[in-house]
Scaffold this motif. Sequence first.
Motif, PDB file in Angstrom:
ATOM      1  N   ARG A   1      -0.899   6.098  -5.734  1.00  0.00           N
ATOM      2  CA  ARG A   1      -2.103   5.417  -5.263  1.00  0.00           C
ATOM      3  C   ARG A   1      -3.239   6.434  -5.339  1.00  0.00           C
TER       4      ARG A   1
ATOM      5  N   ASP B   1       0.807  -1.224   0.000  1.00  0.00           N
ATOM      6  CA  ASP B   1       0.000   0.000   0.000  1.00  0.00           C
ATOM      7  C   ASP B   1       0.844   1.280   0.000  1.00  0.00           C
TER       8      ASP B   1
ATOM      9  N   LYS C   1       2.897  14.721   2.415  1.00  0.00           N
ATOM     10  CA  LYS C   1       1.794  13.933   2.963  1.00  0.00           C
ATOM     11  C   LYS C   1       2.064  12.425   2.957  1.00  0.00           C
TER      12      LYS C   1
ATOM     13  N   ASP D   1       2.173   4.967  -1.132  1.00  0.00           N
ATOM     14  CA  ASP D   1       1.456   6.169  -1.564  1.00  0.00           C
ATOM     15  C   ASP D   1       1.868   6.579  -2.972  1.00  0.00           C
TER      16      ASP D   1
ATOM     17  N   ARG E   1      -6.640  11.467  -3.464  1.00  0.00           N
ATOM     18  CA  ARG E   1      -7.984  11.949  -3.122  1.00  0.00           C
ATOM     19  C   ARG E   1      -8.130  12.204  -1.629  1.00  0.00           C
ATOM     20  N   ASP E   2      -7.579  11.329  -0.808  1.00  0.00           N
ATOM     21  CA  ASP E   2      -7.728  11.499   0.638  1.00  0.00           C
ATOM     22  C   ASP E   2      -7.088  12.793   1.125  1.00  0.00           C
ATOM     23  N   HIS E   3      -6.010  13.218   0.465  1.00  0.00           N
ATOM     24  CA  HIS E   3      -5.301  14.432   0.885  1.00  0.00           C
ATOM     25  C   HIS E   3      -5.599  15.615  -0.036  1.00  0.00           C
ATOM     26  N   ASP E   4      -6.552  15.450  -0.933  1.00  0.00           N
ATOM     27  CA  ASP E   4      -6.927  16.499  -1.880  1.00  0.00           C
ATOM     28  C   ASP E   4      -5.704  17.043  -2.596  1.00  0.00           C
TER      29      ASP E   4
ATOM     30  N   ALA F   1      -6.239   6.673  -4.137  1.00  0.00           N
ATOM     31  CA  ALA F   1      -6.882   7.074  -2.883  1.00  0.00           C
ATOM     32  C   ALA F   1      -5.996   8.023  -2.084  1.00  0.00           C
ATOM     33  N   PHE F   2      -4.684   7.879  -2.189  1.00  0.00           N
ATOM     34  CA  PHE F   2      -3.775   8.799  -1.503  1.00  0.00           C
ATOM     35  C   PHE F   2      -3.981  10.219  -2.014  1.00  0.00           C
TER      36      PHE F   2
END
Length: 323
Positions: free
Chosen positions: A175, A115, A204, A117, A180-183, A177-178
Amino acid sequence: MSLSLVIPVWNDPEGLIRLLIQAQELGWVSEIIVVDDASDLPCGPDMPGLPQAVAEDTRLVWLRSDRRRGAGHARNLGLERAQGAYLLFFDSDDLFLPAMRDLMDALEGPMARQDFDFCLFRHRDSRESPDHDPMPDDSRIWRSVGATDQPGPLPAGLAPVMVQIAAYPWNKVYRTAFLRDHDLRCTEIMVHNDIALHWLGFLKAERILVSTLRGCEHVVSEEGNRLTNQRDAERFTVFEALETVQAALRQEGRPFLAPFAGFCLRLFDWIGGTLNPELRQPFAERARDHLRQSLDRGSFTLIALEAPGLAARLLARMQGRAA
């Protein structure tokens, strides 16, 4: 490992077709998203010369901006649409190298299950020759972190070192989602739109992989209408991206403050050398004001303790003297 390939394009049907022919043969790409930044030339499914086998590839997604907004906006559109667990930005005029398959094979092994980033890889500059490295500073950084062809974790504490390589959007497998999760997005300006994505990504990320495999060739053109050749006032929009990064670093990125300040000085020198002559003094004044506003007393003190020589150069620039 599902991977979305996002390709911004503007007025480059030849390069886009060449890249799509390459991508059509890549079994490890699960989705190919072309984002046309309102080109004047046909850069879509109706392009003359687009092979039928490519046009019929069910992985292809065609998007188009309603007006020209720059490659940053195009990449952000692609990110919003991407369905893959991982994402790779790639420019229409650049090329995959054979080693990219080796990198993806490695990432689909045990590394993919850890997983990460993003995975940073090397590239070949089209100006390179056996006896000339156009980016020796980058080469020194790669050697200093002990990276090898096999993707491996960047050692703890070395992100502020590794981040100092040239900022590009297309030398990392992210990744999704990385991001998107941190914009994490590109700044929607016409030039320098990848600075925030690069620096804030390093800030991040909790797990960064590095590999010295050269996955792509970055095509450098000294002439023409590429964004890297812009010499006009659009270059002044760089401060929007820099201010975003500086604000984040003041809050949570103290180890990155000195590297970023050094990056700003180098960038200001490069821009100043490329601008039309009548814009050079106004740009120098704007750069001086940016440093004065962005480096508060606490930030400057930290830089002075870590890198006194850099602090002296910053002070000279803020006082309007040559650094």
